[in-house]
Design a protein around this motif. Structure first.
Motif, PDB file in Angstrom:
ATOM      1  N   ILE A  91      -2.766  -9.500  12.329  1.00 46.08           N
ATOM      2  CA  ILE A  91      -2.682 -10.294  11.255  1.00 46.08           C
ATOM      3  C   ILE A  91      -2.253 -11.743  10.272  1.00 46.08           C
ATOM      4  CG2 ILE A  91      -4.322 -11.255   9.252  1.00 46.08           C
ATOM      5  CD1 ILE A  91      -5.797 -10.755  11.804  1.00 46.08           C
ATOM      6  N   GLU A  92      -0.961 -11.208  10.196  1.00 48.13           N
ATOM      7  CA  GLU A  92       0.231 -11.290   9.236  1.00 48.13           C
ATOM      8  C   GLU A  92       1.377 -12.131  10.479  1.00 48.13           C
ATOM      9  OE1 GLU A  92       0.820 -11.627   6.197  1.00 48.13           O
ATOM     10  OE2 GLU A  92      -0.120  -9.763   4.989  1.00 48.13           O
ATOM     11  N   ALA A  93       1.274 -11.708  11.406  1.00 45.91           N
ATOM     12  CA  ALA A  93       1.981 -12.706  12.954  1.00 45.91           C
ATOM     13  C   ALA A  93       1.659 -13.690  12.729  1.00 45.91           C
ATOM     14  CB  ALA A  93       2.074 -11.468  13.655  1.00 45.91           C
ATOM     15  N   LEU A  94       0.288 -13.959  12.829  1.00 47.10           N
ATOM     16  CA  LEU A  94      -0.654 -15.208  13.510  1.00 47.10           C
ATOM     17  C   LEU A  94      -0.615 -16.280  11.896  1.00 47.10           C
ATOM     18  CD1 LEU A  94      -4.268 -13.432  14.997  1.00 47.10           C
ATOM     19  CD2 LEU A  94      -2.138 -15.063  15.866  1.00 47.10           C
ATOM     20  N   CYS A  95      -0.621 -15.698  10.674  1.00 44.51           N
ATOM     21  CA  CYS A  95      -0.823 -16.529   9.593  1.00 44.51           C
ATOM     22  C   CYS A  95       0.511 -17.347   9.185  1.00 44.51           C
ATOM     23  CB  CYS A  95      -1.013 -16.421   8.700  1.00 44.51           C
ATOM     24  SG  CYS A  95      -2.903 -15.294   8.265  1.00 44.51           S
ATOM     25  N   LEU A  96       2.106 -15.954   9.359  1.00 42.31           N
ATOM     26  CA  LEU A  96       3.233 -16.441  10.023  1.00 42.31           C
ATOM     27  C   LEU A  96       3.596 -17.943  10.720  1.00 42.31           C
ATOM     28  CD1 LEU A  96       4.971 -16.116   7.846  1.00 42.31           C
ATOM     29  CD2 LEU A  96       5.564 -13.472   9.617  1.00 42.31           C
ATOM     30  N   ARG A  97       3.347 -17.455  11.971  1.00 42.27           N
ATOM     31  CA  ARG A  97       2.703 -18.335  12.624  1.00 42.27           C
ATOM     32  C   ARG A  97       2.640 -19.986  12.608  1.00 42.27           C
ATOM     33  NH1 ARG A  97       5.940 -16.732  17.128  1.00 42.27           N
ATOM     34  NH2 ARG A  97       6.253 -14.486  17.723  1.00 42.27           N
ATOM     35  N   ALA A 194      14.074 -16.946   7.506  1.00 45.76           N
ATOM     36  CA  ALA A 194      13.482 -17.103   8.860  1.00 45.76           C
ATOM     37  C   ALA A 194      12.857 -17.840   9.096  1.00 45.76           C
ATOM     38  CB  ALA A 194      13.791 -16.020   9.246  1.00 45.76           C
ATOM     39  N   VAL A 195      11.861 -18.007   7.695  1.00 47.01           N
ATOM     40  CA  VAL A 195      10.658 -18.620   7.707  1.00 47.01           C
ATOM     41  C   VAL A 195      11.559 -20.147   7.194  1.00 47.01           C
ATOM     42  CG1 VAL A 195       9.289 -20.021   6.394  1.00 47.01           C
ATOM     43  CG2 VAL A 195       9.383 -16.722   6.892  1.00 47.01           C
ATOM     44  N   LEU A 196      11.791 -20.695   6.634  1.00 46.97           N
ATOM     45  CA  LEU A 196      13.141 -21.770   6.378  1.00 46.97           C
ATOM     46  C   LEU A 196      13.686 -22.218   6.943  1.00 46.97           C
ATOM     47  CD1 LEU A 196      13.990 -20.857   2.301  1.00 46.97           C
ATOM     48  CD2 LEU A 196      11.726 -22.437   2.966  1.00 46.97           C
ATOM     49  N   ALA A 197      14.358 -21.477   7.750  1.00 42.53           N
ATOM     50  CA  ALA A 197      14.487 -21.524   9.459  1.00 42.53           C
ATOM     51  C   ALA A 197      14.098 -22.559  10.358  1.00 42.53           C
ATOM     52  CB  ALA A 197      15.632 -20.695   9.797  1.00 42.53           C
ATOM     53  N   ARG A 198      12.245 -22.075  10.549  1.00 41.13           N
ATOM     54  CA  ARG A 198      11.625 -22.434  10.932  1.00 41.13           C
ATOM     55  C   ARG A 198      11.897 -21.301  12.664  1.00 41.13           C
ATOM     56  NH1 ARG A 198       7.318 -25.527   9.034  1.00 41.13           N
ATOM     57  NH2 ARG A 198       8.346 -26.827   6.596  1.00 41.13           N
ATOM     58  N   ASP A 199      12.229 -20.673  11.929  1.00 45.20           N
ATOM     59  CA  ASP A 199      11.945 -19.376  13.230  1.00 45.20           C
ATOM     60  C   ASP A 199      10.956 -18.332  13.244  1.00 45.20           C
ATOM     61  OD1 ASP A 199      13.139 -17.573  14.885  1.00 45.20           O
ATOM     62  OD2 ASP A 199      15.218 -17.565  14.847  1.00 45.20           O
ATOM     63  N   ALA A 200       9.613 -18.670  14.380  1.00 45.24           N
ATOM     64  CA  ALA A 200       9.146 -18.050  14.016  1.00 45.24           C
ATOM     65  C   ALA A 200       9.007 -16.213  14.831  1.00 45.24           C
ATOM     66  CB  ALA A 200       7.838 -18.998  14.369  1.00 45.24           C
ATOM     67  N   ASP A 201       9.725 -16.382  15.686  1.00 51.96           N
ATOM     68  CA  ASP A 201      10.154 -15.323  16.531  1.00 51.96           C
ATOM     69  C   ASP A 201      10.322 -14.516  16.097  1.00 51.96           C
ATOM     70  OD1 ASP A 201       8.349 -15.851  18.930  1.00 51.96           O
ATOM     71  OD2 ASP A 201      10.486 -16.425  19.829  1.00 51.96           O
ATOM     72  N   ARG A 202      12.097 -14.666  15.107  1.00 44.36           N
ATOM     73  CA  ARG A 202      12.563 -13.952  14.380  1.00 44.36           C
ATOM     74  C   ARG A 202      11.620 -13.563  12.745  1.00 44.36           C
ATOM     75  NH1 ARG A 202      17.214 -11.637  12.634  1.00 44.36           N
ATOM     76  NH2 ARG A 202      18.134 -11.858  10.261  1.00 44.36           N
ATOM     77  N   ALA A 203      10.895 -14.208  12.286  1.00 42.32           N
ATOM     78  CA  ALA A 203      10.403 -14.179  10.798  1.00 42.32           C
ATOM     79  C   ALA A 203       9.034 -13.184  11.522  1.00 42.32           C
ATOM     80  CB  ALA A 203       9.582 -15.427  10.460  1.00 42.32           C
ATOM     81  N   ALA A 205       8.806 -10.536  14.056  1.00 42.64           N
ATOM     82  CA  ALA A 205       9.596  -9.682  14.286  1.00 42.64           C
ATOM     83  C   ALA A 205      10.451  -8.625  12.790  1.00 42.64           C
ATOM     84  CB  ALA A 205      10.794  -9.652  15.084  1.00 42.64           C
ATOM     85  N   LEU A 206      10.617  -9.676  11.675  1.00 41.35           N
ATOM     86  CA  LEU A 206      10.983  -9.037  10.379  1.00 41.35           C
ATOM     87  C   LEU A 206      10.104  -8.390   9.722  1.00 41.35           C
ATOM     88  CD1 LEU A 206      13.688 -11.985   9.054  1.00 41.35           C
ATOM     89  CD2 LEU A 206      14.125  -9.395   9.720  1.00 41.35           C
ATOM     90  N   MET A 207       8.848  -9.057   9.674  1.00 38.59           N
ATOM     91  CA  MET A 207       7.949  -9.270   8.979  1.00 38.59           C
ATOM     92  C   MET A 207       7.262  -7.466  10.351  1.00 38.59           C
ATOM     93  SD  MET A 207       5.574  -9.294   6.599  1.00 38.59           S
ATOM     94  CE  MET A 207       5.200 -10.647   6.271  1.00 38.59           C
ATOM     95  N   ARG A 208       6.766  -7.814  11.216  1.00 44.54           N
ATOM     96  CA  ARG A 208       7.262  -6.212  11.670  1.00 44.54           C
ATOM     97  C   ARG A 208       7.969  -5.382  11.235  1.00 44.54           C
ATOM     98  NH1 ARG A 208       3.949  -5.502  15.998  1.00 44.54           N
ATOM     99  NH2 ARG A 208       3.974  -8.164  16.691  1.00 44.54           N
ATOM    100  N   ASP A 209       8.790  -5.211  11.439  1.00 46.69           N
ATOM    101  CA  ASP A 209       9.872  -4.010  10.242  1.00 46.69           C
ATOM    102  C   ASP A 209       9.971  -3.384   9.443  1.00 46.69           C
ATOM    103  OD1 ASP A 209      11.036  -3.853  13.108  1.00 46.69           O
ATOM    104  OD2 ASP A 209      12.936  -5.068  12.682  1.00 46.69           O
ATOM    105  N   HIS A 210       9.376  -5.095   8.130  1.00 47.23           N
ATOM    106  CA  HIS A 210       9.261  -4.703   6.982  1.00 47.23           C
ATOM    107  C   HIS A 210       8.255  -3.697   6.816  1.00 47.23           C
ATOM    108  CE1 HIS A 210       9.364  -5.899   2.479  1.00 47.23           C
ATOM    109  NE2 HIS A 210       7.725  -6.423   2.844  1.00 47.23           N
TER     110      HIS A 210
END
Length: 224
Positions: A91-97, A194-203, A205-210
């Motif tokens: 769910i966080e991934a969907l919200c983040l994207r 990563a979010v400010l860079a609008r890099d969704a894939d990296r953001a 992945a970082l959220m998942r690791d976190h």
């Protein structure tokens, strides 16, 4: 002059908010029986207001209603913890994207401010250096909400909020700072960047690791 009585809806909301705060802070412990009469006295509200508040909390998964037995605080378990965090990651991934796709400049500014506030707040509780402080937990919640608040789906945000609140119960019960070896500020900073860079894939992945690291720490703490 006599005091103006509060509307029933206000009393119910007050009871709901106070009970929810006690549940999330684990002042009401998992599986604890909830005596409605005692809660009425402690909260200064009617039986009906407490019952309505408990019904709302039941729908949120924080309280369990048992036929003929009343209400109790929801249980916690390793299986639920794993399921909770697996679901939260998705769910966080969907919200983040979605936030990265449609978020505004104001959202970016609010995220930077939330990170700044979190990074300047001591993680340890005052006088209890081995435990996470209430203020840090609130700033942490604010930061994670800021990460995804740029989105435009109320349904996703409601689901995400419920999952986050449930996860806070485990954090409150389990984590001692002395047993956690991680640079959480670095994790948060990299997420923000990563979010400010609008890099969704990296953001994502970082959220998942976190969140996976948090799950590992909580599971280890629950077995200690």
């Amino acid at each position: 002059m006599s005091a103006i009585p509060q509307p029933k809806s206000s009393l119910t909301q007050s009871a709901y908010e106070r009970l929810k705060g006690d549940l999330l802070a684990c002042r009401l412990e998992p599986d604890e029986r909830l005596n409605i009469s005692e809660l009425c006295g402690a909260l200064g509200v009617s039986l009906g207001a407490v019952r309505e508040a408990l019904s709302r909390l039941t729908s949120e998964g924080l309280v369990v209603a048992e036929p003929q037995r009343g209400f109790r605080v929801a249980s916690i378990s390793e299986d639920e913890l794993r399921d909770l965090y697996r679901t939260r990651i998705e769910i966080e991934a969907l919200c983040l994207r979605r936030a990265i796709e449609v978020g505004s400049l104001r959202w970016e500014s609010n995220l930077v401010a939330a990170y700044h506030s979190l990074s300047r707040t001591p993680e340890a509780a005052p006088g209890h250096p081995a435990h996470v402080g209430d203020e840090w937990l609130q700033r942490h919640a604010d930061f994670h909400e800021a990460l995804v608040s740029g989105g435009d789906s109320p349904w996703l945000m409601r689901l995400r909020t419920q999952l986050f609140q449930q996860s806070q119960r485990y954090r409150r019960l389990s984590v001692s700072l002395a047993k956690t070896k991680r640079n959480v500020d670095k994790e948060h900073r990299e997420l923000m960047e990563a979010v400010l860079a609008r890099d969704a894939d990296r953001a994502v992945a970082l959220m998942r690791d976190h969140l996976q690291l948090t799950t590992k720490i909580l599971l280890a703490a629950s077995r200690a």
